[in-house]
Design a protein around this motif. Structure first.
Motif, PDB file in Angstrom:
ATOM      1  N   SER A 273      -2.649 -27.358   7.314  1.00 48.20           N
ATOM      2  CA  SER A 273      -2.712 -26.400   8.413  1.00 48.20           C
ATOM      3  C   SER A 273      -1.586 -25.400   8.214  1.00 48.20           C
ATOM      4  O   SER A 273      -0.408 -25.771   8.208  1.00 48.20           O
ATOM      5  CB  SER A 273      -2.560 -27.099   9.767  1.00 48.20           C
ATOM      6  OG  SER A 273      -2.538 -26.151  10.824  1.00 48.20           O
ATOM      7  N   TYR A 274      -1.967 -24.141   8.026  1.00 56.08           N
ATOM      8  CA  TYR A 274      -0.975 -23.092   7.795  1.00 56.08           C
ATOM      9  C   TYR A 274      -1.036 -22.101   8.933  1.00 56.08           C
ATOM     10  O   TYR A 274      -2.099 -21.587   9.278  1.00 56.08           O
ATOM     11  CB  TYR A 274      -1.230 -22.377   6.463  1.00 56.08           C
ATOM     12  CG  TYR A 274      -0.183 -21.320   6.156  1.00 56.08           C
ATOM     13  CD1 TYR A 274       1.064 -21.690   5.679  1.00 56.08           C
ATOM     14  CD2 TYR A 274      -0.445 -19.977   6.374  1.00 56.08           C
ATOM     15  CE1 TYR A 274       2.035 -20.743   5.406  1.00 56.08           C
ATOM     16  CE2 TYR A 274       0.526 -19.023   6.105  1.00 56.08           C
ATOM     17  CZ  TYR A 274       1.761 -19.406   5.618  1.00 56.08           C
ATOM     18  OH  TYR A 274       2.724 -18.465   5.372  1.00 56.08           O
ATOM     19  N   GLN A 275       0.122 -21.859   9.556  1.00 52.65           N
ATOM     20  CA  GLN A 275       0.202 -20.926  10.670  1.00 52.65           C
ATOM     21  C   GLN A 275       1.021 -19.724  10.251  1.00 52.65           C
ATOM     22  O   GLN A 275       2.191 -19.868   9.883  1.00 52.65           O
ATOM     23  CB  GLN A 275       0.834 -21.600  11.894  1.00 52.65           C
ATOM     24  CG  GLN A 275       0.750 -20.744  13.154  1.00 52.65           C
ATOM     25  CD  GLN A 275       1.245 -21.502  14.377  1.00 52.65           C
ATOM     26  OE1 GLN A 275       2.161 -22.297  14.279  1.00 52.65           O
ATOM     27  NE2 GLN A 275       0.649 -21.254  15.523  1.00 52.65           N
TER      28      GLN A 275
ATOM     29  N   TYR B  21     -10.096 -23.885   1.876  1.00 50.38           N
ATOM     30  CA  TYR B  21      -9.278 -23.593   3.061  1.00 50.38           C
ATOM     31  C   TYR B  21      -8.485 -22.303   2.862  1.00 50.38           C
ATOM     32  O   TYR B  21      -8.408 -21.456   3.761  1.00 50.38           O
ATOM     33  CB  TYR B  21      -8.329 -24.761   3.327  1.00 50.38           C
ATOM     34  CG  TYR B  21      -7.387 -24.527   4.486  1.00 50.38           C
ATOM     35  CD1 TYR B  21      -7.855 -24.485   5.792  1.00 50.38           C
ATOM     36  CD2 TYR B  21      -6.014 -24.349   4.270  1.00 50.38           C
ATOM     37  CE1 TYR B  21      -6.992 -24.269   6.854  1.00 50.38           C
ATOM     38  CE2 TYR B  21      -5.145 -24.133   5.330  1.00 50.38           C
ATOM     39  CZ  TYR B  21      -5.643 -24.095   6.619  1.00 50.38           C
ATOM     40  OH  TYR B  21      -4.793 -23.875   7.666  1.00 50.38           O
TER      41      TYR B  21
END
Length: 462
Positions: free
Chosen positions: A452-454, A35
């Motif tokens: 989940s990285y924004q 990821y």
């Protein structure tokens, strides 16, 4: 907030050696590396957009200047793998497109480049993960392409200039990108509010453990109330969860020790957050919390208060709540002291009697975003013992009617609203756990999830 963070760090460092600190083990595996490889291509492309100095060359007897710009960097491949006992190896392939401002029309040259670097993962001085590039080498293709064909010999001096620039700057750019990553990793230790006067803070314990399959972080949680750390009694048994727990294939497996739950409940108890007042309103059609209703159970109440008067249940927790973690089952025990009072005509309160109460609760755990949340329901009967009475003899069996909507419903509403606020788990800024799964084991809880990285730039668009 900076002073609070510094104060928290100082207090954590000053905790007694024998004090038990809630333990958390976080394991990140190959799925996480894949990821990071996917989301890391864009920031790596941006980092490799270096500035190329102008190229000076002789044309006849005069020096000519050629302006050069990196038009595009494309990363078709970014691969990360664990190096046991050390850190992570980075393998990247990049295609550089240069715009050469030479002659009447600019030229576009393309050069394939490969990067290989070894990044060591250690612990920083502030006890957060620290990544550093220990070795880096760039492999530059011998041939530049011009319109898909090999560039002409006349451009060889320019090509030499470009190769020299890339060799001197690419590894430095990668190292600078890693420093930016360390800034984000440092947010792991930030103070996070638990309540109005309480915070939680996480620190790594020693260097991460790196194997060929995963990287593991041992983390301690520190909970503070009014700046004072919440310290448990000494627990000599180290927290060492089994290797194979959680959901197979999830990017992250987080094991939460019993100590974390004990500390959180001790914090809530010391903060008085679990205390409550249950009041009755005479004009409410469905309210039974008044002297007329209580007088049907206790004759002395009916004699002293012939007219209906509202009652107040003052619920206080002197004993710390207990959380019990068993295979696929979590429960909680509350032992509140409940004083039953009546509001007299002069707005004062008169104590009628008091009770020692024991409530066993089923505890359901979930993770939303980055917070661990709880929801409770009552298990079995509420146990009541009369502690003192100013209204004569009280039949304990008759008081069971107090444990219905009068007591249990307000207690559950208050408790679930409190536990529903949640407590932040270790995370970096802009990071979320999706979709999280919670597994309960004997003495500990496991959260398995993808990540989940924004990026910050993404949050300001759209």
């Amino acid at each position: 907030m900076a002073w609070a963070c510094g104060l928290g760090l100082l207090l954590a460092l000053m905790l007694p050696v024998g004090a038990s600190r809630p333990g958390i083990v976080v394991r990140l595996n190959h799925a996480m590396l894949n990821y990071v490889s996917d989301i890391g291509k864009v920031p790596l492309q941006e980092a490799l957009q270096v500035t190329v100095p102008h190229f000076w060359h002789l044309s006849g007897k005069e020096l000519q200047l050629t302006r050069i710009q990196i038009l595009d960097v494309h990363i078709p491949l970014l691969h990360l793998k664990f190096i046991a006992g050390f850190g992570v190896r980075v393998l990247a392939a990049a295609n550089f497109t240069f715009r050469i401002f030479r002659g009447p029309e600019p030229l576009e040259l393309m050069l394939p480049v490969e990067l290989m670097a070894d990044a060591q993962v250690t612990q920083s001085s502030i006890r957060s993960p620290l990544v550093s590039i220990s070795s880096c080498v760039s492999f530059l293709n011998n041939n530049f392409l011009l319109g898909g064909l090999k560039s002409p010999p006349a451009l060889l001096p320019l090509q030499k200039h470009l190769r020299a620039v890339l060799r001197s700057k690419l590894c430095l750019s990668l190292s600078n990108l890693v420093q930016d990553i360390n800034v984000h990793l440092g947010t792991l230790i930030g103070l996070t509010p638990v309540g109005p006067e309480s915070q939680i803070q996480y620190f790594m314990v020693g260097k991460p453990t790196v194997t060929k399959d995963y990287i593991a972080l041992d983390i301690n949680a520190f909970l503070f109330l009014l700046g004072t750390p919440i310290v448990l009694a000494v627990n000599a048994t180290p927290f060492l969860p089994p290797q194979s727990v959680g959901s197979p294939g999830a990017m992250v497996t987080m094991c939460l020790s019993q100590d974390l739950f004990d500390s959180a409940l001790l914090l809530l108890q010391k903060a008085g957050a679990l205390n409550m007042d249950i009041t009755g309103q005479l004009k409410s059609d469905d309210n039974t919390l008044n002297t007329s209703w209580l007088g049907q159970l206790i004759p002395e109440v009916a004699r002293q208060f012939p007219k209906p008067m509202p009652l107040l249940l003052k619920v206080r927790l002197g004993a710390t709540p207990e959380a019990m973690l068993h295979a696929n089952n979590a429960t909680m025990r509350l032992q509140p002291f409940v004083e039953v009072l009546v509001a007299t005509s002069n707005s004062a309160f008169q104590s009628l009697f008091s009770m020692d109460v024991e409530v066993n609760l089923n505890l359901q755990l979930s993770v939303s975003n980055v917070k661990l949340r709880g929801y409770t329901s009552v298990l079995g009967d509420v146990q009541i013992t009369v502690a003192s009475s100013n209204v004569g003899f009280i039949d304990t069996d008759q008081l069971q009617s107090l444990t219905g909507p009068v007591f249990k419903k307000p207690l559950l509403n208050h408790l679930n609203a409190l536990l529903g606020l949640g407590i932040s788990l270790p995370h970096m800024i802009n990071l979320s756990y999706v979709p999280p799964e919670v597994f309960i084991h004997e003495g500990y809880v496991v959260m398995s999830s993808d990540l989940s990285y924004q990026r910050r730039s993404d949050t300001t668009t759209g």
